[in-house]
Scaffold this active site. Structure first.
Site, PDB file in Angstrom:
ATOM      1  N   TRP A 379      29.600  23.079  75.385  1.00 28.54           N
ATOM      2  CA  TRP A 379      28.368  23.162  74.581  1.00 28.54           C
ATOM      3  C   TRP A 379      28.660  23.192  73.086  1.00 28.54           C
ATOM      4  O   TRP A 379      27.785  22.952  72.273  1.00 28.54           O
ATOM      5  CB  TRP A 379      27.565  24.399  74.976  1.00 28.54           C
ATOM      6  CG  TRP A 379      28.129  25.676  74.405  1.00 28.54           C
ATOM      7  CD1 TRP A 379      29.426  26.098  74.471  1.00 28.54           C
ATOM      8  CD2 TRP A 379      27.421  26.666  73.651  1.00 28.54           C
ATOM      9  NE1 TRP A 379      29.569  27.290  73.834  1.00 28.54           N
ATOM     10  CE2 TRP A 379      28.361  27.676  73.324  1.00 28.54           C
ATOM     11  CE3 TRP A 379      26.100  26.805  73.248  1.00 28.54           C
ATOM     12  CZ2 TRP A 379      27.998  28.804  72.596  1.00 28.54           C
ATOM     13  CZ3 TRP A 379      25.758  27.936  72.520  1.00 28.54           C
ATOM     14  CH2 TRP A 379      26.702  28.906  72.209  1.00 28.54           C
ATOM     15  N   ASP A 380      29.913  23.520  72.711  1.00 24.97           N
ATOM     16  CA  ASP A 380      30.313  23.525  71.301  1.00 24.97           C
ATOM     17  C   ASP A 380      29.843  22.258  70.608  1.00 24.97           C
ATOM     18  O   ASP A 380      29.407  22.270  69.459  1.00 24.97           O
ATOM     19  CB  ASP A 380      31.833  23.531  71.144  1.00 24.97           C
ATOM     20  CG  ASP A 380      32.548  24.552  71.996  1.00 24.97           C
ATOM     21  OD1 ASP A 380      32.011  24.909  73.052  1.00 24.97           O
ATOM     22  OD2 ASP A 380      33.648  24.950  71.607  1.00 24.97           O
ATOM     23  N   LYS A 622      32.187  39.000  73.519  1.00 23.14           N
ATOM     24  CA  LYS A 622      33.116  38.060  72.900  1.00 23.14           C
ATOM     25  C   LYS A 622      32.421  37.446  71.693  1.00 23.14           C
ATOM     26  O   LYS A 622      33.016  37.226  70.649  1.00 23.14           O
ATOM     27  CB  LYS A 622      33.460  36.997  73.933  1.00 23.14           C
ATOM     28  CG  LYS A 622      34.597  36.074  73.599  1.00 23.14           C
ATOM     29  CD  LYS A 622      34.807  35.091  74.776  1.00 23.14           C
ATOM     30  CE  LYS A 622      35.925  34.114  74.506  1.00 23.14           C
ATOM     31  NZ  LYS A 622      35.873  32.958  75.426  1.00 23.14           N
ATOM     32  N   GLN A 623      31.159  37.152  71.864  1.00 19.81           N
ATOM     33  CA  GLN A 623      30.277  36.679  70.801  1.00 19.81           C
ATOM     34  C   GLN A 623      28.902  37.192  71.198  1.00 19.81           C
ATOM     35  O   GLN A 623      28.707  37.587  72.341  1.00 19.81           O
ATOM     36  CB  GLN A 623      30.296  35.152  70.718  1.00 19.81           C
ATOM     37  CG  GLN A 623      29.832  34.476  72.022  1.00 19.81           C
ATOM     38  CD  GLN A 623      30.374  33.067  72.148  1.00 19.81           C
ATOM     39  OE1 GLN A 623      31.424  32.854  72.726  1.00 19.81           O
ATOM     40  NE2 GLN A 623      29.650  32.107  71.633  1.00 19.81           N
ATOM     41  N   ASP A 806       7.105  56.071  48.439  1.00 19.68           N
ATOM     42  CA  ASP A 806       7.292  57.105  49.443  1.00 19.68           C
ATOM     43  C   ASP A 806       6.991  58.441  48.755  1.00 19.68           C
ATOM     44  O   ASP A 806       7.011  58.533  47.525  1.00 19.68           O
ATOM     45  CB  ASP A 806       8.741  57.053  49.952  1.00 19.68           C
ATOM     46  CG  ASP A 806       9.035  58.144  50.954  1.00 19.68           C
ATOM     47  OD1 ASP A 806       8.132  58.486  51.750  1.00 19.68           O
ATOM     48  OD2 ASP A 806      10.184  58.648  50.953  1.00 19.68           O
ATOM     49  N   LEU A 807       6.734  59.479  49.535  1.00 20.05           N
ATOM     50  CA  LEU A 807       6.399  60.765  48.936  1.00 20.05           C
ATOM     51  C   LEU A 807       7.603  61.715  48.978  1.00 20.05           C
ATOM     52  O   LEU A 807       8.154  62.086  47.938  1.00 20.05           O
ATOM     53  CB  LEU A 807       5.197  61.365  49.675  1.00 20.05           C
ATOM     54  CG  LEU A 807       4.772  62.777  49.237  1.00 20.05           C
ATOM     55  CD1 LEU A 807       4.524  62.855  47.745  1.00 20.05           C
ATOM     56  CD2 LEU A 807       3.527  63.195  50.011  1.00 20.05           C
ATOM     57  N   ASP A 808       7.993  62.058  50.211  1.00 20.51           N
ATOM     58  CA  ASP A 808       9.036  63.065  50.381  1.00 20.51           C
ATOM     59  C   ASP A 808      10.337  62.565  49.782  1.00 20.51           C
ATOM     60  O   ASP A 808      10.873  61.543  50.183  1.00 20.51           O
ATOM     61  CB  ASP A 808       9.278  63.340  51.873  1.00 20.51           C
ATOM     62  CG  ASP A 808       8.036  63.925  52.528  1.00 20.51           C
ATOM     63  OD1 ASP A 808       7.076  64.237  51.811  1.00 20.51           O
ATOM     64  OD2 ASP A 808       8.052  64.043  53.766  1.00 20.51           O
ATOM     65  N   THR A 814      10.006  67.558  49.066  1.00 19.79           N
ATOM     66  CA  THR A 814       9.656  68.150  50.355  1.00 19.79           C
ATOM     67  C   THR A 814      10.808  68.026  51.324  1.00 19.79           C
ATOM     68  O   THR A 814      10.821  68.695  52.347  1.00 19.79           O
ATOM     69  CB  THR A 814       8.437  67.435  50.949  1.00 19.79           C
ATOM     70  OG1 THR A 814       8.751  66.044  50.977  1.00 19.79           O
ATOM     71  CG2 THR A 814       7.207  67.666  50.110  1.00 19.79           C
ATOM     72  N   LYS A 842      15.896  62.119  57.412  1.00 18.07           N
ATOM     73  CA  LYS A 842      15.217  61.683  56.189  1.00 18.07           C
ATOM     74  C   LYS A 842      14.366  60.445  56.442  1.00 18.07           C
ATOM     75  O   LYS A 842      14.862  59.452  56.983  1.00 18.07           O
ATOM     76  CB  LYS A 842      16.250  61.360  55.110  1.00 18.07           C
ATOM     77  CG  LYS A 842      16.725  62.579  54.343  1.00 18.07           C
ATOM     78  CD  LYS A 842      17.464  62.109  53.085  1.00 18.07           C
ATOM     79  CE  LYS A 842      18.030  63.281  52.310  1.00 18.07           C
ATOM     80  NZ  LYS A 842      18.881  62.792  51.212  1.00 18.07           N
ATOM     81  N   SER A 911       3.765  57.455  53.130  1.00 20.18           N
ATOM     82  CA  SER A 911       4.555  58.592  53.591  1.00 20.18           C
ATOM     83  C   SER A 911       4.391  58.729  55.095  1.00 20.18           C
ATOM     84  O   SER A 911       3.295  58.597  55.635  1.00 20.18           O
ATOM     85  CB  SER A 911       4.101  59.874  52.905  1.00 20.18           C
ATOM     86  OG  SER A 911       4.635  60.989  53.598  1.00 20.18           O
ATOM     87  N   ALA A 912       5.506  59.027  55.755  1.00 19.93           N
ATOM     88  CA  ALA A 912       5.456  59.208  57.208  1.00 19.93           C
ATOM     89  C   ALA A 912       4.870  60.569  57.566  1.00 19.93           C
ATOM     90  O   ALA A 912       4.627  60.849  58.727  1.00 19.93           O
ATOM     91  CB  ALA A 912       6.862  59.080  57.783  1.00 19.93           C
ATOM     92  N   LYS A 942       9.638  54.429  60.424  1.00 14.62           N
ATOM     93  CA  LYS A 942      10.643  53.707  59.668  1.00 14.62           C
ATOM     94  C   LYS A 942      11.962  53.788  60.439  1.00 14.62           C
ATOM     95  O   LYS A 942      12.241  54.821  61.024  1.00 14.62           O
ATOM     96  CB  LYS A 942      10.816  54.318  58.262  1.00 14.62           C
ATOM     97  CG  LYS A 942       9.544  54.326  57.424  1.00 14.62           C
ATOM     98  CD  LYS A 942       9.742  55.167  56.151  1.00 14.62           C
ATOM     99  CE  LYS A 942       8.412  55.334  55.395  1.00 14.62           C
ATOM    100  NZ  LYS A 942       8.514  56.268  54.244  1.00 14.62           N
ATOM    101  N   GLU A 966      11.801  54.147  47.676  1.00 15.44           N
ATOM    102  CA  GLU A 966      12.193  54.979  48.809  1.00 15.44           C
ATOM    103  C   GLU A 966      13.438  55.775  48.481  1.00 15.44           C
ATOM    104  O   GLU A 966      14.225  55.392  47.624  1.00 15.44           O
ATOM    105  CB  GLU A 966      12.499  54.083  50.035  1.00 15.44           C
ATOM    106  CG  GLU A 966      11.396  53.995  51.048  1.00 15.44           C
ATOM    107  CD  GLU A 966      11.253  55.276  51.864  1.00 15.44           C
ATOM    108  OE1 GLU A 966      12.053  56.221  51.653  1.00 15.44           O
ATOM    109  OE2 GLU A 966      10.337  55.345  52.703  1.00 15.44           O
ATOM    110  N   ASP A 967      13.640  56.878  49.200  1.00 15.70           N
ATOM    111  CA  ASP A 967      14.865  57.649  48.996  1.00 15.70           C
ATOM    112  C   ASP A 967      15.768  57.661  50.228  1.00 15.70           C
ATOM    113  O   ASP A 967      16.819  58.280  50.185  1.00 15.70           O
ATOM    114  CB  ASP A 967      14.532  59.099  48.627  1.00 15.70           C
ATOM    115  CG  ASP A 967      13.999  59.859  49.816  1.00 15.70           C
ATOM    116  OD1 ASP A 967      13.155  59.274  50.556  1.00 15.70           O
ATOM    117  OD2 ASP A 967      14.429  60.997  50.042  1.00 15.70           O
TER     118      ASP A 967
END
Lengths: 1013, 1013
Positions: A379-380, A622-623, A806-808, A814, A842, A911-912, A942, A966-967
């Site tokens: 198939w190569d 192998k792959q 993001d918040l935290d 927080t 986090k 924010s989550a 996330k 984001e942090d």
């Protein structure tokens, strides 16, 4: 272009010691000055010349090694396969391409003695594969033990336009030698076939090589005739010479059991030069063809007569012209990395040499450069070689497909052998069309070969518009191979009625006989839809052809619908827990390979070290089949999913296949792993140059060479073809200043040039062409380059319309409160809680955090208990934040958000935390956001992009218009997965994937990121 | 016992045409009168004589066929296995037992001409295997083309007490012939090895047979010496003769490339008789042993000298004595079926012949009767042969286990080859101890061989009390093989932490390389617990031995605990929907084999007709692994579960293995499929007699022979050994008036005799023995038979103490109300509802009924929706039964319950309906029941026995004291699964499994069923 005297070219030293690649190098010449005999076989492969019909390894004329050899696509032996336990349908025989009479040999005699190069001193040596000339040029200045110094210059071509012809110009120049010179120009017919030894990758046991059935030699010519023992192929090889300058004169000719030779002599004085032009022609029969040797000898003589009508220089010119056409199409340049440019060209050159447009064969795994894999086609050819050739030398791609069409009848027979009542199944490895795999778990079980051929056919037709091939048997092949999936698969009630394909082996041979291999199922789905669409097209555009085809293959009235149904119902699950595509039904259940087994002896692929059962028993690739599916049929998965799969499968892949690196590189480029894309590209690029798998001696790894071009065009260039439209998504590797590649596309020549910051598309000729750039449609007009901004790693500033925070950890600290709350809970229920755990929490929502915490629990918690624990943690957390006030904002946070608003951009909060609204109130910034995502409506944590997509939707913007801040690493991944640019807040390597990293929110300056709207 | 002249025995015709079994027959003699040359090879296998060391096929002395041959356990060739694709750990060579010099040949000359039997007239012919005598007797009256009539009488023994000796008495009697007679007594050393052809079951390709290295012949003796080409085994074979009656005289001797011969001559007149006694002795070396031919010749001569010290009649007597001891242990009789009795004896005779007590070999798949399977030992030896021999000839069982112990070092090496750091893995097929399988998916992958050896060791020690074997290497073998499971398996997080064993092949070779094969996992579990228990015993009873063993094999301190942990965590799931044990992780997902493939050509096993991939792709079993686990380790599953599994797997099994029938028969007997038990038993019994698999010519199927004895003792007799205690659960096949079998058990002789209505256990000698009969413990005392009632199908009346009634359909016709309610629901949600669905809902609880209804739904319902639907149906139902009154009782229902109470029995109600209490009130019969099962507390629907077990528990009785009354098949199955007798109410075949079927409850008469307490 004119012939350049090889003696005048400068010697270039290899970049790495002993490695024939170069830095600060002529990017058109592969040069070696190393003549270490232990590396001779490696060099013979690398410096081999071929034209798809004849292949000649790059050994030295006067110093042949046992591994030197020549090959013809059409000359192979058929050997019965004996099994100690044979079952029905097992392959009955294997076909093996055997070395044919080798025409390179010219024995050198000085002073009546045969020259042994090893006994003398190599004063200056260079062998160069001249890629523009398509010639192998060589120079050796050598001093004999007796102190005589001569210089040998040899030029060799295997003309692309003359199948079965080899031309050598061989020159001996005396520097200080005075005396007789003799040159024995030999046709060597004593090449034995390679033995397998303990490496199943080399080839099967063949009892002896070709038989020498006749030899003759006189002043005019020398010939040998050979034949195979069982496949019924006969061969004639004849040589003639020209003696320019008349220094040499014929002296004698003879034949023996090893071949035929003609001897030429001269007497040299210092400064004299003797030149021999040697022309070798081959003629051969079809298997089983009843043809007299004299007919073959006459054919070889005719080829020689024609060749001798032209001067050697004219041959060189014509070869250079052919090369120039190819290089015009390839249009390759790398700005700032001549070594890579050279390596890519070497690979492309070998691709171009590997196959011929005559439809008599395809591209063998080791091309025509060695005996590895018995000269078989896999198939190569379709999955790795044809994608390049379809765009650079479409006539060769057509030849490869014509070969498959010619073998359709054998593929039908193979399907019957495998108990399928209808359809065709192409053999996994073959020359003459029959299955030649003696080990069916990684042979016949690789049903995906059918889909690879269909993929290649589609790509070829897309690239060329050559629908004629469909009418010339292509459609029949497509339909017959598609039918087989209905034979092999079934609708499975226990998989909800999905269409399942069981007991096949995917490209990854480190698992075998699995159910629902992802690659196989996905490619079968494409194949079935492609066949159905082609059937519709044929019925519409060529109804008579369609009716004839349907009648010929007894196509049922509902079969085309059945293909669509099976495609729609194809079983392609996503693992609920890991959110990746399982490679097969049981793959993810297996343990990973323990280090003790992985590292057992540390060298060589696992398949040479472990019993297949040991390999099959573990989660080791192998792959990676899932990534392979992404490359060939990837539009079903979004970038985030691809990245998850990349990250997962990279962890379990050992890359023992030379096909692996290019696939990983292409997907890495697509998902934004720029460093990895570069590393894998380099690996695919230099498999043979640096002998990375230790077996280039048996021939070059053609698929890796094809893969390296794909790494450039598909990987960095982002080339894909979806529904017939050419699409690009270019990125620029950090190591390069720019790069360029060309494509033949529907008869036009297209140039894609990528520089810092922009991609430039130039249609060099022809009608306008519609393409896509990073999903954006545009139409190119000849001679009017289109320059578009690159958008891989985002370059700031850009015209963003919004910033999603993001918040935290970004606006308020927080994170420490969360951390404390989780730690309190962990302590209470007796679970360990260290920094590593803390880091993983986090940016992750409450429920997912709890699952991370409970991973270390010795007991199982019920759902109800988990709910209770989560509520408990939340209570601890809320206790704390109830006491928050504006003083708890991180320094600079309010200013950052306000500056965004002032700049005229919108703001959103993603924010989550379900406590975010409460927190915004307490912090006094609730009024600063145009939109706050309701975490309660987000189903997937996330790094899933859902929350950022929701933010963009809430703002009424597309993700590309938004910048995310984001942090946490998971958050950055989520931003990227949503298609946004990401700013990472915080130091440390976890955020390295962000487009820009800032130490804290106080450093945030919207002016750096956004241009005013 | 005295020798009987073969000429005086009566000719017995075979029951089926051409089949050497008999009806109305002497059950001690297998007789054939058929001399069809096309069946010669089949007959040679069946009439072969052997003693575990030497095997001699049953060809005629004066008419040898090409398939005639003799074998020695110790003489085998070693042939390299060549692979076209070889991987690490693949078997390097195969061992093949080769035919040795054949001593049976005596060429007959009349009138100076060699006799060609085919050219003359066979007037009378009989060949008989005399099972009491242990001899092959033969008579032929034959008229030559010239009209001379002679009678040949031949007696042959391979003495059980003399390894390597063959004795023949050959007599020629003239009836009307006058003239010279010559007898050429030959040692034929020209037997080639069999070729594999296209049948992988015969054997591997071996290049030629033994080499003839020497031959000599004179008046006293003739000898040949042979040797293998590669395994380094040498062999001497010598013959001497006695000439009783002095009619014959030595004439000449010679040797040639085919062997050696001695010629004896006489002159016959009518009535004259010439007798030749031929003694043939073999001596052979160990593989690679450096031993001179003269030493071997001397050894053979010594054997002959010893043999000639006794008369031929004395040899016959001693052989008959040895046989008698064996038949005393077997103690076999079938009352009313002499053909079956004979067939069983033939099978036992071959089992007894197959192996020797010397520990030099085991029982080969084809015993010593042919070249099939290369003479290899498989798990057959331990799983099918040893269970009989452990109880009938324990010294042979010990020999088989000693052989395995001797090979432990090779098994350790094999484990390393398979990449396991610790433990031993026995090869799947072997002679010399190395893996000889060239096809690992159905070879090395069959790890369950280890567990079969452990099973056999345990059964042997249980049967004999011979713990000495454990100290003599048995414990080390047990521990080393147990360790391997920890190497092969792992704790799988995705299977809830269960211990999983992946990529193995179970006994069913029609699937291969599967995860969690039920048989393998179950047997591994037993093996691990057995090893741990043995380790504890050893540590306790023989601490020094244990310490030495632990040190020798570097046993870790926690390993024994680790075995128990793995056993406890072993992954052995039950399929939620089918309630059967999946044969492996993906088996139940596969489609069944389509008829088109199954019936393709209709003859021969699938493995000779279909590619392995085709077989693996489908749910089709060569034999059923789950049932095999029930036989060897079945105490984990109750009868109802076994029956469900039996019914399921019978539907997907093609019985292409001769091992399949006995297993199905044993489980059929256990689960109450009496007809099937009989049919499968017959099939196992007659595999070779009737050549049911068409290849008895290559040797008898020893495992089927062992399986037929297991069919009798384990199947009909219900023999098992649990925790060292012998248990029986006898049933009587309808075709037999009674049967009997004997056992050696811990040094005692036990007889189990089964007659109509009762089983009789007689301990013939020794200390008292505790056994179980249908779960009831009893102790046998020598000479005091214990007679107990048979309880397979219950025979009424019995002393029941209670009757447990179902409600719906038995006492009240709520079934129609349920039916109407379900139908109403089905109509409302648009699902089909026909009688077939209605029938399946009978006796099934609400939730399970809903699932049945929803099977046909095109959409998936959520849990909440299902709850709602079930509630809706219940509401419809309750609406109706709210209007019920006593008038809704079925006719005779109240009387039936009242009559039970009057008879002094208790009553209980076992209804799956949660509405039962309401209904009882409405019907006015609530006061008639001592106990009403609360359906709300029952987790598993009928046919699970839970509800009936709860009823018995509620009454304070054991299930055996209760009679259940049901109207649905699932209910009857549940009653049986609970261990109760069942009365079925209603007509139709669905209730056929009930112990008694009544048309309606009005026909219920407690007097028929229960004796007064």
């Amino acid at each position: 272009m004119q012939h350049r005297d090889v003696s005048s070219s400068a010697t270039v030293r290899a970049e790495e010691a002993g490695t024939p690649a170069a830095g600060g190098t002529d990017p058109w010449r592969l040069v070696r000055t190393d003549h270490d005999p232990t590396r001779a076989a490696h060099h013979e492969s690398l410096f081999a010349l071929a034209n798809g019909t004849l292949g000649v390894r790059g050994g030295l004329e006067e110093a042949p090694s046992p591994s030197q050899g020549s090959f013809l696509t059409g000359v192979w032996e058929r050997t019965p396969i004996e099994y100690h336990e044979r079952f029905p349908g097992f392959a009955r025989h294997t076909d093996t391409r055997l070395p044919v009479a080798d025409g390179t040999r010219i024995a050198l005699w000085l002073d009546g003695q045969p020259v042994d190069l090893a006994a003398g001193e190599w004063l200056d040596f260079e062998q160069a594969l001249d890629l523009r000339a398509g010639a192998l040029n060589r120079r050796l200045r050598w001093r004999s033990p007796a102190g005589a110094t001569v210089q040998v210059e040899a030029e060799r071509i295997v003309p692309w336009r003359a199948p079965g012809l080899l031309c050598i110009r061989y020159r001996v120049r005396s520097l200080d030698y005075r005396g007789p010179l003799a040159l024995d120009s030999v046709l060597a017919a004593d090449n034995a076939a390679a033995g397998q030894g303990d490496d199943p990758r080399i080839g099967a046991r063949v009892d002896g090589g070709l038989s020498l059935t006749g030899a003759s030699a006189d002043a005019a010519a020398a010939s040998v005739c050979q034949s195979t023992r069982r496949s019924g192929i006969r061969l004639a090889c004849t040589q003639r010479h020209r003696l320019p300058g008349a220094a040499l004169a014929f002296e004698a000719a003879d034949t023996d059991a090893h071949g035929a030779r003609q001897r030429y002599v001269a007497t040299l004085a210092p400064g004299d030069c003797a030149t021999l032009e040697k022309y070798v022609a081959y003629a051969w029969s079809e298997p089983g063809e009843d043809i007299a040797e004299t007919v073959l000898l006459d054919a070889a003589a005719a080829t020689l007569a024609q060749a001798l009508e032209q001067s050697f220089d004219r041959h060189l010119e014509r070869q250079a012209e052919a090369c120039a056409a190819f290089w015009r199409a390839a249009d390759l340049a790398i700005d700032g990395d001549p070594a890579a440019e050279l390596a890519l060209r070497v690979n492309l050159f070998h691709l171009r040499q590997s196959t011929a447009p005559d439809g008599r064969g395809s591209a063998a795994a080791k091309s025509l450069t060695g005996e590895g894999y018995e000269g078989h086609y896999f198939w190569d050819a379709e999955a790795f070689v044809l994608p390049a050739l379809a765009c650079l030398a479409p006539e060769l791609a057509r030849g490869m497909l014509e070969y498959r069409v010619r073998m359709l009848e054998r593929a039908r027979a193979h399907a019957r052998e495998m108990n399928h009542a209808r359809g065709a199944l192409y053999p996994w490895r073959t020359i003459g069309g029959d299955e030649c795999s003696a080990y069916f778990p990684s042979g016949s079980a690789q049903y995906h070969i059918n889909a690879a051929i269909a993929f290649a056919l589609r790509l070829y037709v897309d690239a060329t518009g050559d629908t004629g091939l469909l009418l010339d048997g292509g459609a029949e092949m497509l339909v017959e191979t598609a039918r087989l999936w209905l034979e092999a698969g079934h609708y499975s009630p226990r998989q909800g009625g999905a269409f399942c394909i069981r007991q096949v082996t995917g490209p990854d041979e480190y698992t075998a006989l699995v159910d629902n291999n992802h690659y196989t199922n996905r490619m079968a789905q494409r194949h079935l839809r492609h066949a159905a669409a082609t059937a519709d097209w044929l019925a519409r555009e060529h109804p008579a052809d369609w009716a004839a085809l349907a009648a010929r293959i007894a196509l049922g009235g509902d079969e085309v619908d059945a293909w669509r149904r099976a495609a729609d119902a194809m079983y392609l699950p996503v693992d609920a827990r890991l959110q990746v595509f399982p490679q097969d039904d049981t793959f993810l259940d297996k343990p990973r390979l323990p280090d003790a087994l992985r590292d057992a002896t540390r060298h060589g692929p696992l398949l040479l070290r472990l019993h297949p059962l040991t390999i099959y028993r573990h989660q080791v690739c192998k792959q990676a089949d899932v990534l392979q599916a992404f490359v060939l049929a990837g539009d079903y998965a979004d970038r985030a999913a691809k990245r998850r799969n990349f990250d997962y499968y990279e962890g379990v892949t050992v890359h023992d296949s030379t096909l692996s690196a290019s696939t990983f590189g292409i997907v890495a480029a697509e998902v934004g792993h720029a460093d990895k894309a570069w590393r894998y590209f380099r690996e695919a690029l230099r498999v043979d140059l640096d002998d990375l798998h230790g077996n280039t001696a048996h021939g070059v790894h053609l698929a890796a060479m094809g893969g390296s071009w794909m790494g450039l065009a598909w990987g960095f260039g982002g080339l894909r073809c979806h529904d017939g439209t050419l699409a690009f998504a270019p990125t620029l590797p950090a190591a390069w200043r720019g790069y360029r590649f060309g494509l033949r596309w529907r008869g036009r020549q297209l140039r894609v040039a990528v520089h810092a910051g922009c991609a430039e598309y130039t249609l060099l000729d022809g009608e306008p062409l519609a393409i896509r750039h990073h999903g954006r449609a545009l139409t190119l007009h000849a001679g009017r380059p289109a320059v578009l901004p690159l958008s891989g790693r985002t370059r700031f500033p850009q015209p963003f319309k919004a910033v999603v925070f993001d918040l935290d950890g970004v606006l308020a600290d927080t994170a420490t409160v969360h951390h404390a709350a989780w730690k309190k809970l962990a302590d209470e229920i007796g679970l360990p809680f260290d920094d590593a755990v803390g880091e993983r929490l986090k940016g992750v929502d409450r429920r997912a955090s709890l699952e991370i915490l409970l991973e270390r629990s010795p007991r199982v918690y019920t759902e109800a208990e988990k709910e209770a624990l989560a509520a408990r943690k939340n209570a601890y957390y809320r206790e704390q934040i109830e006491r928050f006030g504006p003083g708890h904002l991180l320094p600079g946070a309010r200013a950052a958000v306000e500056s965004v608003r002032r700049a005229g951009l919108k703001t959103a909060l993603a924010s989550a935390s379900r406590n975010a609204p409460l927190l915004l109130e307490r912090l006094g910034i609730a009024g600063l956001f145009d939109y706050v995502v309701d975490a309660g409506r987000i189903a997937r944590a996330k790094p899933d992009p859902e929350i950022f997509l929701a933010a963009a939707a809430g703002l009424g913007l597309t993700p590309a218009d938004c910048l995310g801040v984001e942090d946490a690493a998971a958050g950055v991944a989520a931003i990227h997965a949503a298609g946004m640019a990401a700013v990472g807040i915080g130091s440390g390597p976890a955020l390295a994937e962000a487009d820009r990293q800032l130490p804290d929110i106080a450093a945030f300056d919207i002016g750096q990121f956004a241009t005013s709207a």
